[in-house]
Design a protein around this motif. Structure first.
Motif, PDB file in Angstrom:
ATOM      1  N   ALA A   7      -2.858   4.868  -7.152  1.00 13.34           N
ATOM      2  CA  ALA A   7      -4.341   5.134  -6.712  1.00 13.34           C
ATOM      3  C   ALA A   7      -5.394   5.110  -7.911  1.00 13.34           C
ATOM      4  O   ALA A   7      -6.446   5.554  -7.756  1.00 13.34           O
ATOM      5  N   ASP A   8      -4.779   4.562  -9.232  1.00  7.71           N
ATOM      6  CA  ASP A   8      -5.669   4.404 -10.571  1.00  7.71           C
ATOM      7  C   ASP A   8      -5.848   5.748 -10.862  1.00  7.71           C
ATOM      8  O   ASP A   8      -7.221   6.057 -11.325  1.00  7.71           O
ATOM      9  N   THR A   9      -5.170   6.987 -10.550  1.00  2.49           N
ATOM     10  CA  THR A   9      -5.549   8.336 -10.951  1.00  2.49           C
ATOM     11  C   THR A   9      -4.705   8.466 -12.352  1.00  2.49           C
ATOM     12  O   THR A   9      -3.613   8.126 -12.369  1.00  2.49           O
ATOM     13  N   SER A  10      -5.427   8.802 -13.503  1.00  7.98           N
ATOM     14  CA  SER A  10      -4.709   8.855 -14.672  1.00  7.98           C
ATOM     15  C   SER A  10      -4.333  10.473 -15.003  1.00  7.98           C
ATOM     16  O   SER A  10      -4.904  11.480 -14.439  1.00  7.98           O
ATOM     17  N   SER A  11      -3.406  10.619 -15.823  1.00  9.50           N
ATOM     18  CA  SER A  11      -2.480  11.763 -16.143  1.00  9.50           C
ATOM     19  C   SER A  11      -3.649  12.466 -17.192  1.00  9.50           C
ATOM     20  O   SER A  11      -4.421  11.651 -17.909  1.00  9.50           O
ATOM     21  N   PRO A  12      -3.574  13.797 -17.775  1.00  8.77           N
ATOM     22  CA  PRO A  12      -4.093  14.127 -18.876  1.00  8.77           C
ATOM     23  C   PRO A  12      -3.525  13.345 -20.169  1.00  8.77           C
ATOM     24  O   PRO A  12      -2.395  12.669 -20.023  1.00  8.77           O
ATOM     25  N   ASP A  13      -4.101  13.343 -21.273  1.00  7.13           N
ATOM     26  CA  ASP A  13      -3.805  12.901 -22.427  1.00  7.13           C
ATOM     27  C   ASP A  13      -2.379  13.396 -22.861  1.00  7.13           C
ATOM     28  O   ASP A  13      -2.024  14.616 -22.812  1.00  7.13           O
ATOM     29  N   SER A  14      -1.676  12.619 -23.548  1.00 12.80           N
ATOM     30  CA  SER A  14      -0.567  13.045 -24.150  1.00 12.80           C
ATOM     31  C   SER A  14      -0.700  13.663 -25.471  1.00 12.80           C
ATOM     32  O   SER A  14      -1.941  13.680 -25.679  1.00 12.80           O
ATOM     33  N   VAL A  67       4.630   6.202 -11.113  1.00 11.20           N
ATOM     34  CA  VAL A  67       3.674   5.699 -12.119  1.00 11.20           C
ATOM     35  C   VAL A  67       3.744   4.339 -12.171  1.00 11.20           C
ATOM     36  O   VAL A  67       4.814   3.721 -12.088  1.00 11.20           O
ATOM     37  N   THR A  68       2.447   3.669 -12.111  1.00 10.92           N
ATOM     38  CA  THR A  68       2.680   2.182 -12.372  1.00 10.92           C
ATOM     39  C   THR A  68       2.300   1.803 -13.578  1.00 10.92           C
ATOM     40  O   THR A  68       3.009   0.605 -13.764  1.00 10.92           O
ATOM     41  N   SER A  69       1.748   2.661 -14.496  1.00 15.72           N
ATOM     42  CA  SER A  69       1.500   1.909 -15.905  1.00 15.72           C
ATOM     43  C   SER A  69       1.292   3.026 -16.750  1.00 15.72           C
ATOM     44  O   SER A  69       0.887   4.170 -16.407  1.00 15.72           O
ATOM     45  N   TYR A  70       1.186   2.885 -17.977  1.00 14.43           N
ATOM     46  CA  TYR A  70       0.854   3.745 -19.157  1.00 14.43           C
ATOM     47  C   TYR A  70      -0.026   2.865 -19.942  1.00 14.43           C
ATOM     48  O   TYR A  70      -0.095   1.893 -20.437  1.00 14.43           O
ATOM     49  N   ASP A  71      -1.277   3.804 -20.201  1.00  9.85           N
ATOM     50  CA  ASP A  71      -2.357   3.276 -21.013  1.00  9.85           C
ATOM     51  C   ASP A  71      -2.569   3.828 -22.416  1.00  9.85           C
ATOM     52  O   ASP A  71      -2.410   5.112 -22.510  1.00  9.85           O
ATOM     53  N   ILE A  72      -2.479   3.112 -23.376  1.00 14.27           N
ATOM     54  CA  ILE A  72      -2.598   3.568 -24.781  1.00 14.27           C
ATOM     55  C   ILE A  72      -4.196   3.586 -25.173  1.00 14.27           C
ATOM     56  O   ILE A  72      -4.697   2.580 -25.052  1.00 14.27           O
ATOM     57  N   TYR A  73      -4.408   4.700 -25.807  1.00 12.50           N
ATOM     58  CA  TYR A  73      -5.891   4.819 -26.302  1.00 12.50           C
ATOM     59  C   TYR A  73      -5.963   5.199 -27.789  1.00 12.50           C
ATOM     60  O   TYR A  73      -4.947   5.747 -28.489  1.00 12.50           O
ATOM     61  N   GLN A  74      -6.814   4.340 -28.365  1.00 10.84           N
ATOM     62  CA  GLN A  74      -7.021   4.463 -29.771  1.00 10.84           C
ATOM     63  C   GLN A  74      -8.443   5.396 -29.884  1.00 10.84           C
ATOM     64  O   GLN A  74      -9.433   4.843 -29.398  1.00 10.84           O
ATOM     65  N   GLU A  75      -8.492   6.458 -30.209  1.00 11.51           N
ATOM     66  CA  GLU A  75      -9.555   7.299 -30.096  1.00 11.51           C
ATOM     67  C   GLU A  75      -9.878   7.262 -28.771  1.00 11.51           C
ATOM     68  O   GLU A  75      -9.056   7.890 -27.791  1.00 11.51           O
ATOM     69  N   PRO A 113       0.887  -1.328  -0.077  1.00  6.80           N
ATOM     70  CA  PRO A 113      -0.106  -0.053  -0.121  1.00  6.80           C
ATOM     71  C   PRO A 113       0.960   1.298   0.099  1.00  6.80           C
ATOM     72  O   PRO A 113       1.905   1.117   0.631  1.00  6.80           O
ATOM     73  N   THR A 114       0.456   2.299  -0.766  1.00  4.32           N
ATOM     74  CA  THR A 114       1.088   3.513  -0.636  1.00  4.32           C
ATOM     75  C   THR A 114       0.503   4.640  -0.046  1.00  4.32           C
ATOM     76  O   THR A 114      -0.715   4.549   0.524  1.00  4.32           O
ATOM     77  N   PRO A 115       1.164   5.460   0.392  1.00  3.56           N
ATOM     78  CA  PRO A 115       0.761   6.850   1.142  1.00  3.56           C
ATOM     79  C   PRO A 115      -0.390   7.245   0.412  1.00  3.56           C
ATOM     80  O   PRO A 115      -0.640   7.102  -0.831  1.00  3.56           O
ATOM     81  N   ALA A 116      -1.053   7.990   1.002  1.00  3.30           N
ATOM     82  CA  ALA A 116      -2.215   8.778   0.316  1.00  3.30           C
ATOM     83  C   ALA A 116      -1.816   9.426  -1.057  1.00  3.30           C
ATOM     84  O   ALA A 116      -0.672  10.362  -0.755  1.00  3.30           O
ATOM     85  N   ASP A 117      -2.214   9.335  -2.043  1.00  2.00           N
ATOM     86  CA  ASP A 117      -1.920   9.477  -3.369  1.00  2.00           C
ATOM     87  C   ASP A 117      -2.818  10.805  -3.986  1.00  2.00           C
ATOM     88  O   ASP A 117      -4.047  10.106  -4.354  1.00  2.00           O
ATOM     89  N   HIS A 118      -2.656  11.792  -3.959  1.00  2.47           N
ATOM     90  CA  HIS A 118      -3.640  12.898  -4.393  1.00  2.47           C
ATOM     91  C   HIS A 118      -3.633  13.557  -5.524  1.00  2.47           C
ATOM     92  O   HIS A 118      -4.298  14.405  -6.002  1.00  2.47           O
ATOM     93  N   GLU A 119      -2.282  13.480  -6.074  1.00  4.75           N
ATOM     94  CA  GLU A 119      -1.800  14.222  -7.323  1.00  4.75           C
ATOM     95  C   GLU A 119      -1.921  12.941  -8.523  1.00  4.75           C
ATOM     96  O   GLU A 119      -1.549  11.940  -8.490  1.00  4.75           O
ATOM     97  N   ALA A 120      -2.299  13.564  -9.602  1.00  6.08           N
ATOM     98  CA  ALA A 120      -2.195  12.705 -11.020  1.00  6.08           C
ATOM     99  C   ALA A 120      -0.983  12.767 -11.642  1.00  6.08           C
ATOM    100  O   ALA A 120      -0.188  13.744 -11.249  1.00  6.08           O
ATOM    101  N   PRO A 121      -0.575  11.864 -11.978  1.00  4.89           N
ATOM    102  CA  PRO A 121       0.932  11.764 -12.831  1.00  4.89           C
ATOM    103  C   PRO A 121       0.732  13.078 -13.715  1.00  4.89           C
ATOM    104  O   PRO A 121      -0.090  13.464 -14.464  1.00  4.89           O
TER     105      PRO A 121
END
Length: 330
Positions: A209-216, A166-174, A129-137
């Motif tokens: 914390a499963d918080t996502s960054s803005p899109d690239s 950062v635990t992962s990068y998600d690739i989106y198509q549209e 478990p990680t400390p409270a994570d309130h910031e998005a990447p």
């Protein structure tokens, strides 16, 4: 009292009828569809990565079947925990325990209920478990890509930062997530694409914390056409801007029209994957670039994903343009 005469069939005729019925029954049995007993192929290249302290992201490559694959079953330590439709090749498994090792396998299923053999098992350990994570990447930067033949592309990008990690990068198509890689990886090889098709890719970073960054930044890649395939009919170089117009926002689109061998009488505009309006020219269709304006009354910060396609001179609808995203007020 007179009796009623009953006509009985001649014995030979009765036997003939019985033989005919038996032959019909045997013929019906012979023509009955053969039962589907062949199982699908085993899902390949199964991977599992921890999305957070209590969830794991499982991915695999599609199976094939002599008739059709209808879904996939995901197993944890040999026990089925999730199901996915045939169109999906990834799934998130939640409800796990932090700092725990897990093993996952995947089986394909067909319409007759036949299951493939289990895939090779993949192991993954959820983090502590990680400390409270309130910031998005932060946003991934400098997304680039190259086409690899007619069915694959390669992507790379600059890494993101996060106050915890950062635990992962998600690739989106549209607007659909189609792939994920670990947070230590900033490249991806995507397969299973269609020849001669324009794809719009973006990447988001995700933390524990499963918080996502803005899109690239978005990039458009067009896979190579298959031999003998017709030329693309997709509009290109779609550009979108917006500005305040009284109490509303005006959204302006302009694009380069495809070469179709004739005039293009109309376009369909899709927003968020749904048909929103059909653009019909009031006079002679424009040549070269075309443009369109729509007004909306949604609040600042509202996000729209847009793409268009042309009505071809033969009356059919053409290929979609690349998708573009606009945020009101940006």
């Amino acid at each position: 009292m007179e009796g009623t005469t009953v006509q009985r069939p001649h014995a030979t005729a009765a036997l003939a009828c019985s033989a005919a019925l038996l032959l019909a029954a045997l013929t019906a049995c012979d023509s009955a569809p053969e039962a589907d007993t062949r199982e699908p192929t085993v899902p390949g290249h199964v991977t599992a990565q921890a999305s957070s302290a209590t969830s794991v992201h499982v991915m695999w490559e599609r199976s094939t079947d002599d008739r059709a694959v209808t879904g996939y079953e995901i197993y944890r330590q040999g026990k089925r925990v999730q199901s996915a439709p045939a169109a999906k090749v990834m799934i998130d498994v939640g409800g796990l325990t932090a700092s725990t090792a897990y093993s996952f396998t995947v089986r394909a299923r067909d319409a007759a209920g036949n299951l493939s053999a289990p895939s090779a098992a993949v192991s993954v350990t959820t983090p502590a478990p990680t400390p409270a994570d309130h910031e998005a990447p932060t946003r991934p930067v400098r997304l680039r890509g190259t086409v690899d033949g007619s069915r694959a592309v390669n992507l790379s990008w600059g890494g993101s930062t996060d106050d915890i990690g950062v635990t992962s990068y998600d690739i989106y198509q549209e607007d659909s997530r189609i792939h994920s890689v670990p947070g230590t990886q900033t490249t991806a090889h995507l397969t299973g694409l269609r020849p001669g098709t324009v794809y719009t890719f973006t990447v988001r970073a995700r933390d524990a914390a499963d918080t996502s960054s803005p899109d690239s930044n978005a990039i458009d890649l067009t896979t190579r056409s298959a031999p003998g395939a017709p030329a693309s009919t997709a509009p290109t170089d779609l550009r979108i801007s917006n500005r305040v117009q009284g109490k509303e926002y005006a959204i302006d689109l302009d694009w380069k029209q495809p070469e179709t061998g004739g005039e293009i009488p109309a376009y369909q505009l899709f927003i968020g994957g749904r048909l929103t309006t059909t653009i019909v020219w009031g006079a002679t269709p424009p040549a070269g670039r075309a443009s369109y304006r729509l007004t909306v009354s949604d609040p600042r910060g509202t996000r729209y994903s847009m793409k268009i396609r042309a009505k071809l001179p033969d009356g059919k609808w053409g290929d979609f343009s690349a998708q573009r995203t606009v945020v009101l007020g940006d």
